[in-house]
Design an enzyme around this catalytic site. Sequence first.
Site, PDB file in Angstrom:
ATOM      1  N   LYS A 187       0.836  -1.206   0.000  1.00 35.51           N
ATOM      2  CA  LYS A 187       0.000   0.000   0.000  1.00 35.51           C
ATOM      3  C   LYS A 187       0.871   1.256   0.000  1.00 35.51           C
ATOM      4  O   LYS A 187       1.569   1.524   0.975  1.00 35.51           O
ATOM      5  CB  LYS A 187      -0.911   0.053   1.221  1.00 35.51           C
ATOM      6  N   GLU A 261      10.482   0.689  10.064  1.00 40.89           N
ATOM      7  CA  GLU A 261      11.431   1.778   9.784  1.00 40.89           C
ATOM      8  C   GLU A 261      10.701   3.072  10.096  1.00 40.89           C
ATOM      9  O   GLU A 261       9.814   3.476   9.361  1.00 40.89           O
ATOM     10  CB  GLU A 261      11.842   1.767   8.299  1.00 40.89           C
ATOM     11  N   CYS A 295      13.580  10.725   6.733  1.00 42.82           N
ATOM     12  CA  CYS A 295      13.595  10.162   8.089  1.00 42.82           C
ATOM     13  C   CYS A 295      14.965  10.355   8.742  1.00 42.82           C
ATOM     14  O   CYS A 295      15.062  10.565   9.937  1.00 42.82           O
ATOM     15  CB  CYS A 295      13.226   8.696   8.042  1.00 42.82           C
ATOM     16  N   GLU A 392      10.348  15.364  15.567  1.00 42.03           N
ATOM     17  CA  GLU A 392      10.624  15.325  14.129  1.00 42.03           C
ATOM     18  C   GLU A 392       9.742  16.360  13.436  1.00 42.03           C
ATOM     19  O   GLU A 392       8.518  16.299  13.551  1.00 42.03           O
ATOM     20  CB  GLU A 392      10.304  13.921  13.606  1.00 42.03           C
TER      21      GLU A 392
HETATM   22  P1  NAP Z   1       2.499   7.655   8.450  1.00 47.59           P
HETATM   23  O1  NAP Z   1       1.418   8.627   8.684  1.00 47.59           O
HETATM   24  O2  NAP Z   1       2.869   6.734   9.549  1.00 47.59           O
HETATM   25  O3  NAP Z   1       2.085   6.825   7.156  1.00 47.59           O
HETATM   26  C1  NAP Z   1       2.871   5.813   6.592  1.00 47.59           C
HETATM   27  C2  NAP Z   1       1.974   4.849   5.845  1.00 47.59           C
HETATM   28  O4  NAP Z   1       1.125   4.162   6.768  1.00 47.59           O
HETATM   29  C3  NAP Z   1       1.030   5.496   4.846  1.00 47.59           C
HETATM   30  O5  NAP Z   1       0.868   4.631   3.752  1.00 47.59           O
HETATM   31  C4  NAP Z   1      -0.252   5.616   5.663  1.00 47.59           C
HETATM   32  O6  NAP Z   1      -1.411   5.768   4.895  1.00 47.59           O
HETATM   33  C5  NAP Z   1      -0.233   4.315   6.414  1.00 47.59           C
HETATM   34  N1  NAP Z   1      -1.027   4.267   7.637  1.00 47.59           N
HETATM   35  C6  NAP Z   1      -1.543   5.303   8.362  1.00 47.59           C
HETATM   36  N2  NAP Z   1      -2.185   4.825   9.458  1.00 47.59           N
HETATM   37  C7  NAP Z   1      -2.071   3.464   9.426  1.00 47.59           C
HETATM   38  C8  NAP Z   1      -2.498   2.410  10.295  1.00 47.59           C
HETATM   39  N3  NAP Z   1      -3.167   2.656  11.425  1.00 47.59           N
HETATM   40  N4  NAP Z   1      -2.184   1.129   9.967  1.00 47.59           N
HETATM   41  C9  NAP Z   1      -1.478   0.860   8.852  1.00 47.59           C
HETATM   42  N5  NAP Z   1      -1.058   1.814   7.989  1.00 47.59           N
HETATM   43  C10 NAP Z   1      -1.327   3.104   8.275  1.00 47.59           C
HETATM   44  O7  NAP Z   1       3.850   8.358   8.044  1.00 47.59           O
HETATM   45  P2  NAP Z   1       4.010   9.524   6.985  1.00 47.59           P
HETATM   46  O8  NAP Z   1       3.656  10.794   7.642  1.00 47.59           O
HETATM   47  O9  NAP Z   1       3.343   9.169   5.699  1.00 47.59           O
HETATM   48  O10 NAP Z   1       5.597   9.447   6.694  1.00 47.59           O
HETATM   49  C11 NAP Z   1       6.493  10.182   7.403  1.00 47.59           C
HETATM   50  C12 NAP Z   1       7.163   9.334   8.482  1.00 47.59           C
HETATM   51  O11 NAP Z   1       7.851   8.233   7.894  1.00 47.59           O
HETATM   52  C13 NAP Z   1       8.211  10.115   9.227  1.00 47.59           C
HETATM   53  O12 NAP Z   1       8.093   9.900  10.603  1.00 47.59           O
HETATM   54  C14 NAP Z   1       9.523   9.515   8.704  1.00 47.59           C
HETATM   55  O13 NAP Z   1      10.595   9.655   9.587  1.00 47.59           O
HETATM   56  C15 NAP Z   1       9.149   8.115   8.456  1.00 47.59           C
HETATM   57  N6  NAP Z   1      10.074   7.468   7.515  1.00 47.59           N
HETATM   58  C16 NAP Z   1      10.964   6.543   7.987  1.00 47.59           C
HETATM   59  C17 NAP Z   1      11.880   5.928   7.127  1.00 47.59           C
HETATM   60  C18 NAP Z   1      12.871   4.930   7.624  1.00 47.59           C
HETATM   61  O14 NAP Z   1      13.459   4.241   6.811  1.00 47.59           O
HETATM   62  N7  NAP Z   1      13.082   4.805   8.927  1.00 47.59           N
HETATM   63  C19 NAP Z   1      11.869   6.257   5.766  1.00 47.59           C
HETATM   64  C20 NAP Z   1      10.954   7.205   5.314  1.00 47.59           C
HETATM   65  C21 NAP Z   1      10.064   7.794   6.203  1.00 47.59           C
HETATM   66  P3  NAP Z   1      -1.819   7.288   4.448  1.00 47.59           P
HETATM   67  O15 NAP Z   1      -1.001   7.552   3.270  1.00 47.59           O
HETATM   68  O16 NAP Z   1      -3.220   7.288   4.127  1.00 47.59           O
HETATM   69  O17 NAP Z   1      -1.535   8.164   5.624  1.00 47.59           O
END
Ligand code: NAP
Length: 485
Positions: A187, A261, A295, A392
């Site tokens: 997804k 991650e 990230c 963050e």
């Molecule tokens: P997010 O809100 O956690 O969303 C990530 C993904 O999860 C999206 O596809 C989201 O769908 C989905 N999602 C949301 N709620 C969910 C649930 N309850 N169960 C399962 N899936 C769910 O994160 P984001 O704001 O998109 O991304 C930014 C974050 O990613 C930052 O904190 C960043 O540091 C982290 N990140 C980490 C890495 C790493 O390698 N450590 C790499 C890149 C990014 P939607 O699109 O509809 O919200």
Amino acid sequence: MAAKKTSTAFEYAPAPESRAIVDIKPSYGLFVNGEFVDGHGKSFKTISPSTEEVLAEIAEADEADVDNAVKAARRAYTRVWGRMPGSERAKYLFRIARIIQERGRELAVLESIDNGKPIKETRDVDIPIVAAHFFYYAGWADKLEYSGYGSTPLGVAGQVIPWNFPLLMLAWKIAPALACGNTVVLKPAETTPLTALLFAEICQQADLPPGVVNIITGAGATGQALVGHPDVDKVAFTGSTAVGKAIAKAVAGSHKKVTLELGGKAANIVFDDAPLDQAVEGIVNGIFFNQGHVCCAGSRLLVQESVADDVLARLKRRMATLRVGDPLDKNTDIGAINSAEQLAKIRELSDIGEAEGAGRWSPPCELPKHGFWFPPTVFTNVTQAHRIAREEIFGPVLSVLTFRTPAEAVEKANNTPYGLSAGVWTDKGSRILHMANKLRAGVVWANTFNKFDPTSPFGGYKESGYGREGGRHGLAAYLKGGVEQ
Ligand code: NAP
Ligand code: MG
């Protein structure tokens, strides 16, 4: 015409990349069992964050759609992919890698349009590393017995990814999973589905057997249904720490293996013996690359007190030359913020930083009238207690702190709930080794920052998650002999 003189020396003529190479359809279905199908649920729109133009209507997968996709992946695993010799699986992965290279410009333009990031980055960073990941793991497919983790796959992987590197995060998830003999249901994020759907077309073009890769679009609820599906053997998630924790709780006690991650708040540490101009380039790359939606972004600059004023003066001079604007313009350094929600979060935390007493500075820059924009910003006089130093921000916002001794730098750098990455700038090799041993971070870059290579493992400590992606270590997440969680 003579270039008009401004405070930043001269103006650039626009050099926009043509978007004629991409064919965005008015609407997209779900990619299940090798074909695009209508979903049972509703649909949503994806927009270009730099213009707010609606790009396409995207199907929103409901529980029944998720179930169909998982069933297709299970069938493909049992009947075809899980039984295929690694040397045959490798041929498909090599083919996908080559098609990604051939269609690289199309992918780069589409990623810039849907995500808002500059074409300079999608063209020179995202897409080449995506192809490199498929090439690298293609090479492992017939050599898994030498991985150290055996060669037995887990089964069906449910994968959920964020919007900051849409195609790159897809590659990090799909390439090792397929190389190890798993099938996947992935997804993409709600705001950036288009390159994942183009990747689905690439799977068709590569003649990948139906059901090996399934792409289901939707919001958080779709991700929740996928990770909660009882027939998923492996959950791989990249995203925020809050959602990562919810997923860890949801799958606790089940047979599912999990890798997470999550977020980060990296320290970029500059010692007084560092080559300062190079360090300034590294600071800029660390926090302004990809609008700071990274990230492992170097969002906390720790600079040795004796050179702090000098570094800050050079940094401000350099920041004044950054070009913010049209993501498709080849001159652009900083593109659009990915969504109105993310812009609101960046604004809120930045306003809190000011209210808490930190000094805020941005170079003069005119932002486009439509779309979501935030100027490159630096905060000085920041202390460990400030929220901008702890949370963050995930935007082009840098907090500057100072230190006197290496021990103080280590203590400040590690004083965070996160542990994804760090940077060290110094002339002394022995100091690099000392710092790398002391810093609690998955990756430590020395005299460089934000370097990614498929052969190198990437992942976090503490609340940045667990598991590694990339390199031989990345295979552990997708093989029975490799998963300790
Ligand atoms: P997010 O809100 O956690 O969303 C990530 C993904 O999860 C999206 O596809 C989201 O769908 C989905 N999602 C949301 N709620 C969910 C649930 N309850 N169960 C399962 N899936 C769910 O994160 P984001 O704001 O998109 O991304 C930014 C974050 O990613 C930052 O904190 C960043 O540091 C982290 N990140 C980490 C890495 C790493 O390698 N450590 C790499 C890149 C990014 P939607 O699109 O509809 O919200
Ligand atoms: Mg979009």
